[in-house]
Enzyme design. Structure first.
Site, short mmCIF file in Angstrom:
data_model
loop_
_atom_site.label_atom_id
_atom_site.label_comp_id
_atom_site.label_asym_id
_atom_site.label_seq_id
_atom_site.Cartn_x
_atom_site.Cartn_y
_atom_site.Cartn_z
N HIS A 43 -12.12 -9.55 4.93
CA HIS A 43 -10.88 -9.69 5.53
C HIS A 43 -10.94 -10.73 6.77
CE1 HIS A 43 -6.89 -7.61 6.65
NE2 HIS A 43 -6.77 -8.72 7.19
N ARG A 45 -10.06 -12.67 9.92
CA ARG A 45 -8.77 -12.87 10.74
C ARG A 45 -9.00 -14.27 11.28
NH1 ARG A 45 -9.40 -7.36 10.26
NH2 ARG A 45 -7.56 -6.17 10.06
N GLU A 70 -8.86 -10.46 1.61
CA GLU A 70 -7.75 -9.69 2.25
C GLU A 70 -7.29 -10.60 3.56
OE1 GLU A 70 -8.47 -4.97 1.37
OE2 GLU A 70 -8.60 -5.98 3.43
N HIS A 190 -8.02 2.02 3.28
CA HIS A 190 -7.87 1.83 4.56
C HIS A 190 -8.08 3.75 4.78
CE1 HIS A 190 -6.89 0.17 8.18
NE2 HIS A 190 -6.52 1.42 8.85
N ASP A 191 -9.29 3.88 5.55
CA ASP A 191 -9.78 5.26 6.09
C ASP A 191 -10.11 6.30 4.83
OD1 ASP A 191 -9.48 4.26 8.73
OD2 ASP A 191 -7.83 5.23 9.12
N GLY A 213 -14.81 0.24 3.53
CA GLY A 213 -15.53 -0.30 4.56
C GLY A 213 -16.14 0.48 5.57
#
Length: 237
Positions: A43, A45, A70, A190-191, A213
Protein backbone atom coordinates in the site's frame (compact mmCIF):
# COMPACT_ATOMS: atom_id res chain seq x y z
CA UNK A 1 -9.92 -22.08 1.58
CA UNK A 2 -9.55 -18.33 2.00
CA UNK A 3 -6.29 -17.03 0.55
CA UNK A 4 -3.78 -15.19 2.73
CA UNK A 5 -2.14 -12.12 1.18
CA UNK A 6 0.62 -10.74 3.39
CA UNK A 7 0.92 -6.96 3.56
CA UNK A 8 4.64 -6.09 3.76
CA UNK A 9 4.29 -2.37 4.54
CA UNK A 10 5.60 -2.88 8.08
CA UNK A 11 8.76 -4.51 6.75
CA UNK A 12 9.30 -1.46 4.57
CA UNK A 13 8.77 0.82 7.58
CA UNK A 14 11.49 -1.06 9.47
CA UNK A 15 13.85 -0.85 6.50
CA UNK A 16 13.26 2.86 6.05
CA UNK A 17 13.94 3.59 9.71
CA UNK A 18 17.67 2.95 9.18
CA UNK A 19 18.02 4.10 5.60
CA UNK A 20 19.56 0.86 4.33
CA UNK A 21 18.14 -2.31 2.86
CA UNK A 22 17.50 -4.39 5.97
CA UNK A 23 15.16 -6.13 5.96
CA UNK A 24 15.44 -6.79 2.25
CA UNK A 25 11.91 -6.30 0.95
CA UNK A 26 12.36 -8.39 -2.20
CA UNK A 27 13.88 -11.32 -0.33
CA UNK A 28 11.15 -11.04 2.30
CA UNK A 29 8.45 -11.28 -0.37
CA UNK A 30 10.10 -14.40 -1.81
CA UNK A 31 10.43 -15.93 1.65
CA UNK A 32 6.79 -15.22 2.52
CA UNK A 33 5.71 -17.04 -0.62
CA UNK A 34 8.03 -19.96 0.13
CA UNK A 35 6.50 -20.17 3.63
CA UNK A 36 3.06 -20.61 2.07
CA UNK A 37 1.80 -17.05 1.67
CA UNK A 38 -0.61 -16.93 -1.24
CA UNK A 39 -0.19 -13.29 -2.11
CA UNK A 40 1.78 -10.12 -1.42
CA UNK A 41 0.01 -6.85 -0.66
CA UNK A 42 1.56 -3.38 -0.67
CA UNK A 43 0.00 0.00 0.00
CA UNK A 44 2.24 2.82 -1.24
CA UNK A 45 1.29 6.30 -0.06
CA UNK A 46 2.27 9.62 -1.62
CA UNK A 47 4.84 10.37 1.10
CA UNK A 48 6.40 6.89 0.62
CA UNK A 49 6.84 6.53 4.38
CA UNK A 50 6.90 2.76 4.08
CA UNK A 51 6.44 1.17 0.65
CA UNK A 52 8.11 3.29 -2.01
CA UNK A 53 6.79 3.52 -5.53
CA UNK A 54 10.06 1.99 -6.73
CA UNK A 55 9.37 -1.00 -4.46
CA UNK A 56 6.17 -1.65 -6.39
CA UNK A 57 8.06 -1.75 -9.67
CA UNK A 58 10.83 -3.93 -8.19
CA UNK A 59 8.31 -6.41 -6.78
CA UNK A 60 6.62 -6.83 -10.16
CA UNK A 61 9.12 -9.48 -11.25
CA UNK A 62 9.56 -10.98 -7.79
CA UNK A 63 6.02 -11.89 -6.74
CA UNK A 64 5.00 -15.24 -8.20
CA UNK A 65 1.68 -15.61 -6.36
CA UNK A 66 -0.95 -12.86 -6.37
CA UNK A 67 0.24 -9.26 -6.30
CA UNK A 68 -2.23 -6.82 -4.72
CA UNK A 69 -1.55 -3.08 -4.78
CA UNK A 70 -3.74 -0.92 -2.53
CA UNK A 71 -4.10 2.82 -2.55
CA UNK A 72 -5.98 5.99 -3.28
CA UNK A 73 -6.32 6.26 -7.08
CA UNK A 74 -4.54 9.58 -7.54
CA UNK A 75 -2.91 10.03 -10.98
CA UNK A 76 0.54 8.79 -9.86
CA UNK A 77 -1.01 5.67 -8.35
CA UNK A 78 -3.08 4.93 -11.45
CA UNK A 79 -0.02 5.36 -13.68
CA UNK A 80 1.99 2.97 -11.53
CA UNK A 81 -0.70 0.27 -11.42
CA UNK A 82 -1.21 0.40 -15.17
CA UNK A 83 2.53 0.00 -15.72
CA UNK A 84 2.88 -2.93 -13.31
CA UNK A 85 -0.43 -4.68 -14.02
CA UNK A 86 -0.70 -6.55 -10.70
CA UNK A 87 -3.18 -9.35 -10.16
CA UNK A 88 -5.44 -7.01 -8.19
CA UNK A 89 -5.76 -3.34 -7.37
CA UNK A 90 -7.64 -2.37 -4.22
CA UNK A 91 -9.00 1.17 -4.16
CA UNK A 92 -8.77 2.83 -0.73
CA UNK A 93 -9.95 6.39 0.01
CA UNK A 94 -7.14 7.24 2.43
CA UNK A 95 -6.15 10.84 2.95
CA UNK A 96 -2.50 11.74 2.40
CA UNK A 97 -2.00 12.46 6.12
CA UNK A 98 -3.76 9.32 7.38
CA UNK A 99 -1.65 7.07 9.60
CA UNK A 100 -3.51 4.08 8.21
CA UNK A 101 -6.74 3.43 6.31
CA UNK A 102 -9.69 4.57 8.40
CA UNK A 103 -12.83 4.34 6.24
CA UNK A 104 -14.31 2.68 3.22
CA UNK A 105 -15.59 4.37 0.08
CA UNK A 106 -18.93 6.06 -0.17
CA UNK A 107 -19.72 4.15 -3.34
CA UNK A 108 -22.85 6.20 -3.97
CA UNK A 109 -21.36 9.67 -3.62
CA UNK A 110 -18.23 8.66 -5.57
CA UNK A 111 -20.01 6.47 -8.11
CA UNK A 112 -18.98 8.30 -11.31
CA UNK A 113 -15.36 8.64 -10.22
CA UNK A 114 -15.12 4.99 -9.23
CA UNK A 115 -16.74 3.81 -12.45
CA UNK A 116 -14.05 5.61 -14.47
CA UNK A 117 -11.21 4.20 -12.38
CA UNK A 118 -12.58 0.66 -12.27
CA UNK A 119 -13.23 0.67 -16.01
CA UNK A 120 -9.64 1.81 -16.65
CA UNK A 121 -8.11 -0.98 -14.58
CA UNK A 122 -10.43 -3.70 -15.83
CA UNK A 123 -9.76 -2.69 -19.43
CA UNK A 124 -6.12 -3.48 -18.68
CA UNK A 125 -6.87 -6.92 -17.27
CA UNK A 126 -6.45 -5.97 -13.61
CA UNK A 127 -8.91 -7.37 -11.08
CA UNK A 128 -10.48 -4.57 -9.04
CA UNK A 129 -11.53 -4.43 -5.41
CA UNK A 130 -13.07 -1.52 -3.48
CA UNK A 131 -12.51 -0.93 0.23
CA UNK A 132 -15.93 -0.59 1.90
CA UNK A 133 -17.45 -0.39 5.35
CA UNK A 134 -19.91 -3.18 6.26
CA UNK A 135 -22.89 -1.17 5.07
CA UNK A 136 -25.30 -2.92 2.76
CA UNK A 137 -26.06 0.11 0.59
CA UNK A 138 -22.32 0.65 0.05
CA UNK A 139 -22.00 -2.93 -1.16
CA UNK A 140 -24.93 -2.34 -3.50
CA UNK A 141 -23.19 0.82 -4.69
CA UNK A 142 -20.04 -1.18 -5.35
CA UNK A 143 -22.04 -3.44 -7.65
CA UNK A 144 -23.21 -0.38 -9.60
CA UNK A 145 -19.59 0.75 -9.94
CA UNK A 146 -18.69 -2.54 -11.62
CA UNK A 147 -15.96 -3.75 -9.28
CA UNK A 148 -14.98 -7.41 -9.24
CA UNK A 149 -14.67 -7.53 -5.46
CA UNK A 150 -15.09 -5.57 -2.29
CA UNK A 151 -12.70 -5.55 0.66
CA UNK A 152 -14.57 -5.32 3.95
CA UNK A 153 -12.88 -2.84 6.30
CA UNK A 154 -12.63 -4.87 9.49
CA UNK A 155 -11.26 -2.49 12.13
CA UNK A 156 -14.60 -2.14 13.95
CA UNK A 157 -14.96 -5.92 14.10
CA UNK A 158 -11.45 -6.42 15.42
CA UNK A 159 -11.80 -3.75 18.10
CA UNK A 160 -15.17 -5.03 19.33
CA UNK A 161 -14.06 -8.67 19.21
CA UNK A 162 -11.08 -7.87 21.45
CA UNK A 163 -13.56 -6.39 23.94
CA UNK A 164 -15.61 -9.59 23.94
CA UNK A 165 -18.39 -8.35 21.65
CA UNK A 166 -18.92 -11.07 19.06
CA UNK A 167 -22.08 -9.37 17.80
CA UNK A 168 -19.77 -7.04 15.91
CA UNK A 169 -19.68 -9.69 13.19
CA UNK A 170 -23.36 -9.14 12.30
CA UNK A 171 -22.99 -6.15 9.92
CA UNK A 172 -20.13 -7.93 8.16
CA UNK A 173 -22.17 -11.09 7.71
CA UNK A 174 -25.07 -9.03 6.38
CA UNK A 175 -22.81 -7.14 3.97
CA UNK A 176 -21.30 -10.42 2.81
CA UNK A 177 -24.75 -11.84 2.11
CA UNK A 178 -25.55 -8.84 -0.09
CA UNK A 179 -22.24 -9.23 -1.92
CA UNK A 180 -22.86 -12.93 -2.47
CA UNK A 181 -26.37 -12.24 -3.74
CA UNK A 182 -25.00 -9.63 -6.15
CA UNK A 183 -22.17 -11.83 -7.37
CA UNK A 184 -19.34 -9.68 -5.99
CA UNK A 185 -16.24 -11.37 -4.57
CA UNK A 186 -15.38 -10.71 -0.93
CA UNK A 187 -11.99 -9.82 0.51
CA UNK A 188 -11.33 -8.45 3.99
CA UNK A 189 -8.61 -6.68 5.90
CA UNK A 190 -7.48 -4.30 8.65
CA UNK A 191 -6.60 -5.40 12.17
CA UNK A 192 -7.38 -9.04 11.50
CA UNK A 193 -5.16 -11.25 13.64
CA UNK A 194 -4.59 -14.81 14.81
CA UNK A 195 -7.00 -14.12 17.66
CA UNK A 196 -9.98 -13.00 15.56
CA UNK A 197 -9.50 -14.49 12.08
CA UNK A 198 -11.14 -17.87 12.69
CA UNK A 199 -14.39 -16.41 14.03
CA UNK A 200 -14.49 -13.91 11.15
CA UNK A 201 -14.02 -16.56 8.49
CA UNK A 202 -16.63 -18.84 10.06
CA UNK A 203 -19.27 -16.12 9.68
CA UNK A 204 -18.39 -14.71 6.26
CA UNK A 205 -19.45 -17.14 3.53
CA UNK A 206 -17.33 -17.26 0.39
CA UNK A 207 -14.52 -15.14 1.85
CA UNK A 208 -11.96 -15.22 -0.95
CA UNK A 209 -8.97 -13.41 0.51
CA UNK A 210 -7.69 -11.63 3.59
CA UNK A 211 -4.88 -9.09 3.56
CA UNK A 212 -2.96 -9.00 6.84
CA UNK A 213 0.14 -7.01 7.68
CA UNK A 214 0.47 -5.20 11.00
CA UNK A 215 -0.77 -8.02 13.25
CA UNK A 216 1.05 -10.71 11.30
CA UNK A 217 4.38 -8.93 11.54
CA UNK A 218 3.87 -8.17 15.24
CA UNK A 219 3.00 -11.80 15.92
CA UNK A 220 6.06 -12.89 13.95
CA UNK A 221 8.36 -10.99 16.33
CA UNK A 222 7.46 -13.57 18.98
CA UNK A 223 6.60 -16.66 16.97
CA UNK A 224 8.60 -16.38 13.75
CA UNK A 225 7.40 -15.40 10.28
CA UNK A 226 7.21 -18.89 8.78
CA UNK A 227 5.37 -20.24 11.80
CA UNK A 228 2.84 -17.38 11.86
CA UNK A 229 2.05 -17.68 8.15
CA UNK A 230 1.28 -21.36 8.62
CA UNK A 231 -0.85 -20.58 11.68
CA UNK A 232 -2.96 -18.25 9.52
CA UNK A 233 -3.21 -20.81 6.73
CA UNK A 234 -4.50 -23.38 9.22
CA UNK A 235 -7.16 -20.97 10.50
CA UNK A 236 -8.24 -20.06 6.98
CA UNK A 237 -8.83 -23.62 5.78
Amino acid sequence: MTKLSVNINKLATLRNSRGGNAPDLLKSAKDIESFGGQGITIHPRPDERHIRYQDAYDLKNIVSTEFNIEGNPIPKFIEMVLAIKPTQVTLVPDAEDAITSNAGWDTIKNKDFLIDVVDTFKANGIRTSIFVDPVEKMVEGAKEVGTDRIELYTESYAKSFSEGNKESIVPFANAAKVANDLGIGINAGHDLSLDNITFFKEHIPNLLEVSIGHALICESLYLGLENVINMYLHRLQ
